[in-house]
Design a protein around this motif. Structure first.
Motif, PDB file in Angstrom:
ATOM      1  N   GLU A 127       0.848  -1.190   0.000  1.00 31.97           N
ATOM      2  CA  GLU A 127       0.000   0.000   0.000  1.00 31.97           C
ATOM      3  C   GLU A 127       0.882   1.237   0.000  1.00 31.97           C
ATOM      4  O   GLU A 127       2.058   1.160   0.377  1.00 31.97           O
ATOM      5  CB  GLU A 127      -0.888   0.032   1.260  1.00 31.97           C
ATOM      6  CG  GLU A 127      -1.924  -1.057   1.330  1.00 31.97           C
ATOM      7  CD  GLU A 127      -2.968  -0.961   0.223  1.00 31.97           C
ATOM      8  OE1 GLU A 127      -3.054   0.092  -0.436  1.00 31.97           O
ATOM      9  OE2 GLU A 127      -3.669  -1.960   0.015  1.00 31.97           O
ATOM     10  N   CYS A 128       0.328   2.387  -0.410  1.00 29.23           N
ATOM     11  CA  CYS A 128       1.097   3.611  -0.184  1.00 29.23           C
ATOM     12  C   CYS A 128       0.469   4.439   0.926  1.00 29.23           C
ATOM     13  O   CYS A 128      -0.751   4.430   1.123  1.00 29.23           O
ATOM     14  CB  CYS A 128       1.359   4.397  -1.458  1.00 29.23           C
ATOM     15  SG  CYS A 128      -0.022   4.680  -2.513  1.00 29.23           S
ATOM     16  N   LEU A 165       4.424  10.791  -0.305  1.00 28.02           N
ATOM     17  CA  LEU A 165       3.450   9.724  -0.533  1.00 28.02           C
ATOM     18  C   LEU A 165       4.278   8.486  -0.861  1.00 28.02           C
ATOM     19  O   LEU A 165       4.787   8.360  -1.971  1.00 28.02           O
ATOM     20  CB  LEU A 165       2.543  10.111  -1.704  1.00 28.02           C
ATOM     21  CG  LEU A 165       1.400   9.176  -2.034  1.00 28.02           C
ATOM     22  CD1 LEU A 165       0.421   9.078  -0.868  1.00 28.02           C
ATOM     23  CD2 LEU A 165       0.659   9.668  -3.275  1.00 28.02           C
ATOM     24  N   ALA A 166       4.445   7.614   0.141  1.00 27.46           N
ATOM     25  CA  ALA A 166       5.493   6.605   0.053  1.00 27.46           C
ATOM     26  C   ALA A 166       5.002   5.203  -0.275  1.00 27.46           C
ATOM     27  O   ALA A 166       3.907   4.801   0.120  1.00 27.46           O
ATOM     28  CB  ALA A 166       6.253   6.562   1.382  1.00 27.46           C
ATOM     29  N   ILE A 195       1.247   4.793  -6.291  1.00 26.15           N
ATOM     30  CA  ILE A 195       1.635   6.191  -6.003  1.00 26.15           C
ATOM     31  C   ILE A 195       1.249   7.089  -7.179  1.00 26.15           C
ATOM     32  O   ILE A 195       0.622   8.139  -7.003  1.00 26.15           O
ATOM     33  CB  ILE A 195       3.160   6.310  -5.745  1.00 26.15           C
ATOM     34  CG1 ILE A 195       3.574   5.504  -4.517  1.00 26.15           C
ATOM     35  CG2 ILE A 195       3.572   7.775  -5.614  1.00 26.15           C
ATOM     36  CD1 ILE A 195       5.074   5.456  -4.263  1.00 26.15           C
ATOM     37  N   PHE A 196       1.626   6.653  -8.387  1.00 30.09           N
ATOM     38  CA  PHE A 196       1.336   7.473  -9.581  1.00 30.09           C
ATOM     39  C   PHE A 196      -0.170   7.697  -9.732  1.00 30.09           C
ATOM     40  O   PHE A 196      -0.613   8.786 -10.059  1.00 30.09           O
ATOM     41  CB  PHE A 196       1.898   6.800 -10.834  1.00 30.09           C
ATOM     42  CG  PHE A 196       3.362   7.079 -11.051  1.00 30.09           C
ATOM     43  CD1 PHE A 196       3.768   8.205 -11.770  1.00 30.09           C
ATOM     44  CD2 PHE A 196       4.340   6.247 -10.536  1.00 30.09           C
ATOM     45  CE1 PHE A 196       5.112   8.491 -11.974  1.00 30.09           C
ATOM     46  CE2 PHE A 196       5.689   6.524 -10.731  1.00 30.09           C
ATOM     47  CZ  PHE A 196       6.083   7.644 -11.452  1.00 30.09           C
ATOM     48  N   LYS A 197      -0.932   6.620  -9.471  1.00 28.93           N
ATOM     49  CA  LYS A 197      -2.378   6.708  -9.668  1.00 28.93           C
ATOM     50  C   LYS A 197      -3.009   7.676  -8.664  1.00 28.93           C
ATOM     51  O   LYS A 197      -3.777   8.563  -9.035  1.00 28.93           O
ATOM     52  CB  LYS A 197      -2.979   5.302  -9.521  1.00 28.93           C
ATOM     53  CG  LYS A 197      -4.418   5.265  -9.908  1.00 28.93           C
ATOM     54  CD  LYS A 197      -4.939   3.862 -10.082  1.00 28.93           C
ATOM     55  CE  LYS A 197      -6.430   3.909 -10.322  1.00 28.93           C
ATOM     56  NZ  LYS A 197      -7.139   2.822  -9.699  1.00 28.93           N
ATOM     57  N   LEU A 198      -2.643   7.498  -7.398  1.00 27.76           N
ATOM     58  CA  LEU A 198      -3.226   8.320  -6.339  1.00 27.76           C
ATOM     59  C   LEU A 198      -2.893   9.795  -6.528  1.00 27.76           C
ATOM     60  O   LEU A 198      -3.711  10.681  -6.295  1.00 27.76           O
ATOM     61  CB  LEU A 198      -2.688   7.825  -4.992  1.00 27.76           C
ATOM     62  CG  LEU A 198      -3.429   8.222  -3.735  1.00 27.76           C
ATOM     63  CD1 LEU A 198      -4.883   7.830  -3.813  1.00 27.76           C
ATOM     64  CD2 LEU A 198      -2.780   7.549  -2.525  1.00 27.76           C
ATOM     65  N   LYS A 199      -1.690  10.050  -6.958  1.00 33.53           N
ATOM     66  CA  LYS A 199      -1.216  11.432  -7.099  1.00 33.53           C
ATOM     67  C   LYS A 199      -1.622  12.048  -8.440  1.00 33.53           C
ATOM     68  O   LYS A 199      -1.422  13.240  -8.655  1.00 33.53           O
ATOM     69  CB  LYS A 199       0.319  11.391  -6.951  1.00 33.53           C
ATOM     70  CG  LYS A 199       0.943  12.711  -6.613  1.00 33.53           C
ATOM     71  CD  LYS A 199       2.432  12.609  -6.428  1.00 33.53           C
ATOM     72  CE  LYS A 199       3.120  13.866  -6.878  1.00 33.53           C
ATOM     73  NZ  LYS A 199       3.126  14.994  -5.978  1.00 33.53           N
ATOM     74  N   ARG A 200      -2.136  11.209  -9.336  1.00 31.88           N
ATOM     75  CA  ARG A 200      -2.438  11.610 -10.722  1.00 31.88           C
ATOM     76  C   ARG A 200      -1.198  12.207 -11.368  1.00 31.88           C
ATOM     77  O   ARG A 200      -1.215  13.287 -11.956  1.00 31.88           O
ATOM     78  CB  ARG A 200      -3.602  12.603 -10.783  1.00 31.88           C
ATOM     79  CG  ARG A 200      -4.920  11.970 -10.376  1.00 31.88           C
ATOM     80  CD  ARG A 200      -6.087  12.907 -10.602  1.00 31.88           C
ATOM     81  NE  ARG A 200      -6.852  13.100  -9.393  1.00 31.88           N
ATOM     82  CZ  ARG A 200      -7.401  14.236  -9.009  1.00 31.88           C
ATOM     83  NH1 ARG A 200      -7.274  15.324  -9.747  1.00 31.88           N
ATOM     84  NH2 ARG A 200      -8.088  14.309  -7.890  1.00 31.88           N
ATOM     85  N   PRO A 212       7.122  10.756  -3.821  1.00 31.46           N
ATOM     86  CA  PRO A 212       6.999  12.138  -4.288  1.00 31.46           C
ATOM     87  C   PRO A 212       6.320  12.936  -3.183  1.00 31.46           C
ATOM     88  O   PRO A 212       5.879  12.372  -2.187  1.00 31.46           O
ATOM     89  CB  PRO A 212       6.072  12.009  -5.498  1.00 31.46           C
ATOM     90  CG  PRO A 212       5.194  10.844  -5.168  1.00 31.46           C
ATOM     91  CD  PRO A 212       6.033   9.902  -4.317  1.00 31.46           C
ATOM     92  N   SER A 213       6.226  14.238  -3.352  1.00 29.68           N
ATOM     93  CA  SER A 213       5.521  15.046  -2.360  1.00 29.68           C
ATOM     94  C   SER A 213       4.055  14.603  -2.303  1.00 29.68           C
ATOM     95  O   SER A 213       3.471  14.212  -3.315  1.00 29.68           O
ATOM     96  CB  SER A 213       5.625  16.524  -2.721  1.00 29.68           C
ATOM     97  OG  SER A 213       5.244  16.739  -4.064  1.00 29.68           O
TER      98      SER A 213
END
Ligand code: TXA
Ligand code: MG
Length: 310
Positions: A19-20, A31-32, A44-49, A135-136
């Motif tokens: 999970e992230c 966001l790790a 991570i990429f998906k959640l952060k768009r 990423p942040s």
């Protein structure tokens, strides 16, 4: 302290399950996810768009934990022993055979690495058997998060867990230096470039202009408050929130202050929360007075400039 210990265990459990989660660092929240796992990194990429071509920073506990993943050189060692753990990110050559997910680097031959200083993420990294891609913790192109409530505002219920570590002490992102070829600064940040030059005993170019596309994350629209922002303003227009560096006696409703005493380190720490607060108050425009372009003031001006591209 005790509750921290159980929170760190909880964080580890989420991460071990691919999970992230949000983690505190001294710069901004991250966001790790497990940097060795495609599944975690894709989340991570998906959640952060975040666009897939914008690579992530990988966070390590220490030098030893990184040596199987990338090639180090003398300039890196000098900077590492002086500034890590701390607000500096190094771009290094990726080692062939490294376990880093190809989604972290977008298949590049280089990797961004950092050793964060916040005690909670350090305790977490110490007990994990993988580094953390992070990423942040904000939706892509928006303002970074510097406290748990910001992270909540960005992701709401979509995020499973926040490891709460209070307010970030630096409040702006790390300084990024490319050491995979000639040393070049790619992003101004929490560590002053003058300190880096002093250790490397040479001039170091800053290539963070919007036209340089070396760091894909440095797109022109970035750190955006979501409403127009003007900088170097002497007099605000009607309805604009006006941000001043130092608290003055004037007590106008639309005036906001970054510091009590002009200290630029404090101004950097307060920058993102103040802009967030102004936006949440319902203002439609922000004006910021001229900020001295020295030390971390350069980083503040860099972020304001990007925020003003909205
Ligand atoms: O302070 C920080 O650096 C925070 C905390 C969480 O560590 N992280 C952060 O990550 O600001 P992010 O993803 O928001 O910004 C990382 C920047 C992006 O602009 C990305 O393009 C750049 O680093 N980057 C990552 N890998 C790179 C590489 N191999 N070459 C050049 N730039 C790279
Ligand atoms: Mg970011």
């Amino acid at each position: 302290m005790k509750s921290n210990q159980s929170n760190i265990k909880k964080a580890k459990k989420y991460l071990d399950n691919y999970e992230c989660i949000a983690v505190p660092t001294e710069t901004v929240y991250g966001l790790a996810g497990n940097a060795y796992s495609d599944t975690s990194v894709k989340k991570i990429f998906k959640l952060k768009r975040r666009p897939a071509n914008n690579p992530l920073i990988v966070h390590y506990y220490n030098l030893k934990s990184l040596q199987n993943d990338c090639k180090i050189n003398d300039e890196f060692k000098k900077l590492y022993y002086n500034f890590s753990p701390g607000p500096i990110t190094y771009i290094l050559k990726l080692r062939r055979g490294s376990k880093i997910s190809k989604f972290v680097t977008n298949n590049k031959t280089t990797i961004a690495v950092r050793f964060p200083k916040h005690p909670l993420i350090r305790r977490l990294l110490k007990i994990l058997d993988y580094p953390l891609a992070a990423p942040s913790a904000n939706i892509s192109s928006k303002l970074s998060s510097v406290q748990p409530s910001d992270v909540k505002e960005e992701f709401g219920k979509k995020l499973k867990y926040i490891l709460k570590g209070g307010r970030c002490s630096i409040g702006v992102e790390s300084t990024i230096i490319n050491l995979s070829s000639k040393a070049v600064i790619l992003r101004l940040g929490g560590l002053n470039v003058s300190k880096i030059k002093k250790i490397l005993k040479k001039q170091v170019l800053i290539k963070n202009k919007l036209k340089h596309k070396i760091s894909p994350g440095l797109f022109s629209v970035h750190y955006s408050p979501g409403i127009p922002l003007r900088m170097n303003v002497k007099k605000p227009t009607k309805g604009e929130a006006f941000v001043l560096i130092k608290k003055r006696k004037i007590n106008l409703r639309d005036y906001f202050f970054l510091t009590r005493n002009n200290n630029l380190t404090v101004a950097a720490r307060n920058l993102y929360p103040l802009i967030r607060k102004i936006k949440n108050k319902g203002y439609k425009k922000i004006a910021v007075e001229k900020i001295p372009n020295i030390g971390i003031g350069q980083t503040i001006n860099d972020r304001l400039k990007r925020a003003s591209k909205f």
